[in-house]
Design a protein around this motif. Structure first.
Motif, PDB file in Angstrom:
ATOM      1  N   VAL A  23       0.871  -1.175   0.000  1.00 24.54           N
ATOM      2  CA  VAL A  23       0.000   0.000   0.000  1.00 24.54           C
ATOM      3  C   VAL A  23       0.907   1.223   0.000  1.00 24.54           C
ATOM      4  N   LEU A  24       0.657   2.120  -0.922  1.00 19.24           N
ATOM      5  CA  LEU A  24       1.523   3.289  -1.057  1.00 19.24           C
ATOM      6  C   LEU A  24       1.321   4.270   0.088  1.00 19.24           C
ATOM      7  N   ASP A  25       2.432   4.828   0.537  1.00 18.52           N
ATOM      8  CA  ASP A  25       2.380   5.900   1.524  1.00 18.52           C
ATOM      9  C   ASP A  25       1.938   7.175   0.828  1.00 18.52           C
ATOM     10  N   GLU A  26       1.480   8.135   1.618  1.00 13.30           N
ATOM     11  CA  GLU A  26       0.966   9.376   1.069  1.00 13.30           C
ATOM     12  C   GLU A  26       1.917  10.067   0.087  1.00 13.30           C
ATOM     13  N   PRO A  27       3.215  10.180   0.370  1.00 16.65           N
ATOM     14  CA  PRO A  27       4.082  10.878  -0.597  1.00 16.65           C
ATOM     15  C   PRO A  27       4.202  10.151  -1.941  1.00 16.65           C
ATOM     16  N   ASP A  28       3.993   8.849  -1.947  1.00 14.66           N
ATOM     17  CA  ASP A  28       4.099   8.080  -3.190  1.00 14.66           C
ATOM     18  C   ASP A  28       2.775   7.985  -3.948  1.00 14.66           C
ATOM     19  N   LEU A  29       1.677   8.269  -3.257  1.00 16.58           N
ATOM     20  CA  LEU A  29       0.366   8.042  -3.854  1.00 16.58           C
ATOM     21  C   LEU A  29       0.042   9.008  -4.990  1.00 16.58           C
ATOM     22  N   LEU A  30       0.215  10.306  -4.781  1.00 20.92           N
ATOM     23  CA  LEU A  30      -0.129  11.266  -5.837  1.00 20.92           C
ATOM     24  C   LEU A  30       0.665  11.028  -7.122  1.00 20.92           C
ATOM     25  N   PRO A  31       1.992  10.874  -7.056  1.00 21.21           N
ATOM     26  CA  PRO A  31       2.718  10.605  -8.303  1.00 21.21           C
ATOM     27  C   PRO A  31       2.259   9.309  -8.989  1.00 21.21           C
ATOM     28  N   ALA A  32       1.929   8.296  -8.187  1.00 26.58           N
ATOM     29  CA  ALA A  32       1.465   7.029  -8.765  1.00 26.58           C
ATOM     30  C   ALA A  32       0.103   7.208  -9.427  1.00 26.58           C
ATOM     31  N   LEU A  33      -0.779   7.984  -8.809  1.00 22.49           N
ATOM     32  CA  LEU A  33      -2.091   8.239  -9.406  1.00 22.49           C
ATOM     33  C   LEU A  33      -1.967   9.060 -10.685  1.00 22.49           C
ATOM     34  N   ILE A  34      -1.082  10.028 -10.684  1.00 24.17           N
ATOM     35  CA  ILE A  34      -0.878  10.843 -11.889  1.00 24.17           C
ATOM     36  C   ILE A  34      -0.311   9.986 -13.010  1.00 24.17           C
ATOM     37  N   ALA A  35       0.634   9.107 -12.684  1.00 17.20           N
ATOM     38  CA  ALA A  35       1.169   8.186 -13.699  1.00 17.20           C
ATOM     39  C   ALA A  35       0.063   7.270 -14.224  1.00 17.20           C
ATOM     40  N   LYS A  36      -0.809   6.805 -13.327  1.00 18.67           N
ATOM     41  CA  LYS A  36      -1.923   5.939 -13.735  1.00 18.67           C
ATOM     42  C   LYS A  36      -2.889   6.706 -14.628  1.00 18.67           C
ATOM     43  N   LEU A  37      -3.109   7.985 -14.334  1.00 14.59           N
ATOM     44  CA  LEU A  37      -3.982   8.806 -15.173  1.00 14.59           C
ATOM     45  C   LEU A  37      -3.400   8.930 -16.581  1.00 14.59           C
ATOM     46  N   HIS A  38      -2.102   9.150 -16.681  1.00 10.75           N
ATOM     47  CA  HIS A  38      -1.444   9.193 -17.995  1.00 10.75           C
ATOM     48  C   HIS A  38      -1.617   7.867 -18.733  1.00 10.75           C
ATOM     49  N   GLU A  39      -1.412   6.771 -18.018  1.00  9.32           N
ATOM     50  CA  GLU A  39      -1.559   5.442 -18.614  1.00  9.32           C
ATOM     51  C   GLU A  39      -2.978   5.238 -19.148  1.00  9.32           C
ATOM     52  N   GLU A  40      -3.961   5.567 -18.323  1.00 10.78           N
ATOM     53  CA  GLU A  40      -5.355   5.365 -18.732  1.00 10.78           C
ATOM     54  C   GLU A  40      -5.752   6.303 -19.871  1.00 10.78           C
ATOM     55  N   ALA A  41      -5.249   7.528 -19.850  1.00  8.50           N
ATOM     56  CA  ALA A  41      -5.543   8.470 -20.946  1.00  8.50           C
ATOM     57  C   ALA A  41      -4.964   7.949 -22.261  1.00  8.50           C
TER      58      ALA A  41
END
Length: 131
Positions: free
Chosen positions: A32-50
């Motif tokens: 489970v990602l810690d808070e500092p790692d979560l936003l960058p991972a979500l943004i990367a996932k958004l790029h992937e999904e887009a």
């Protein structure tokens, strides 16, 4: 002993994926990602999904758009906002600058009479309906 295939994702996955991997007889290794790692991972996932939306066949686009929506919902929460706040911000921006459905293609601030768009239905039309 049969050879077991090891799949390394190294990215965010939906929360039921470990359960699905287990049901397939494999052992998922997740963290489970810690808070500092979560936003960058979500943004990367958004790029992937887009990118998946951009490359999807028309019959698969709805499911890909659903994935984008799911990531945006998680990104909204992780950013400390609510869906209502995002909707209000979108409405405010829409009122101020307009929406994007459908929208003409802007070309570097050229004068509207000189903009040539590829789609005839998007070409500038005067008030009397002539082009």
């Amino acid at each position: 002993m049969p050879h077991q295939q090891k799949i390394v994702y190294g990215k965010l996955v939906r929360d039921r994926i470990p359960e699905i991997i287990t049901a397939d007889g494999q052992i998922p290794r997740v963290r489970v990602l810690d808070e500092p790692d979560l936003l960058p991972a979500l943004i990367a996932k958004l790029h992937e999904e887009a990118e998946e939306v951009a490359t999807a066949e028309p019959n698969a686009r709805l499911r890909e758009l659903a994935d984008v929506r799911e990531v945006l919902a998680a990104l909204t929460i992780a950013s400390g906002f609510t869906e209502v706040q995002v909707e209000e911000a979108a409405a405010s921006k829409r009122a101020e600058r307009g929406g994007v459905h459908p929208t003409p293609l802007a070309r570097r601030g050229t004068h509207p009479r000189r903009v040539k768009l590829g789609c005839p239905s998007l070409r500038r039309t005067s008030a009397d309906g002539s082009r």
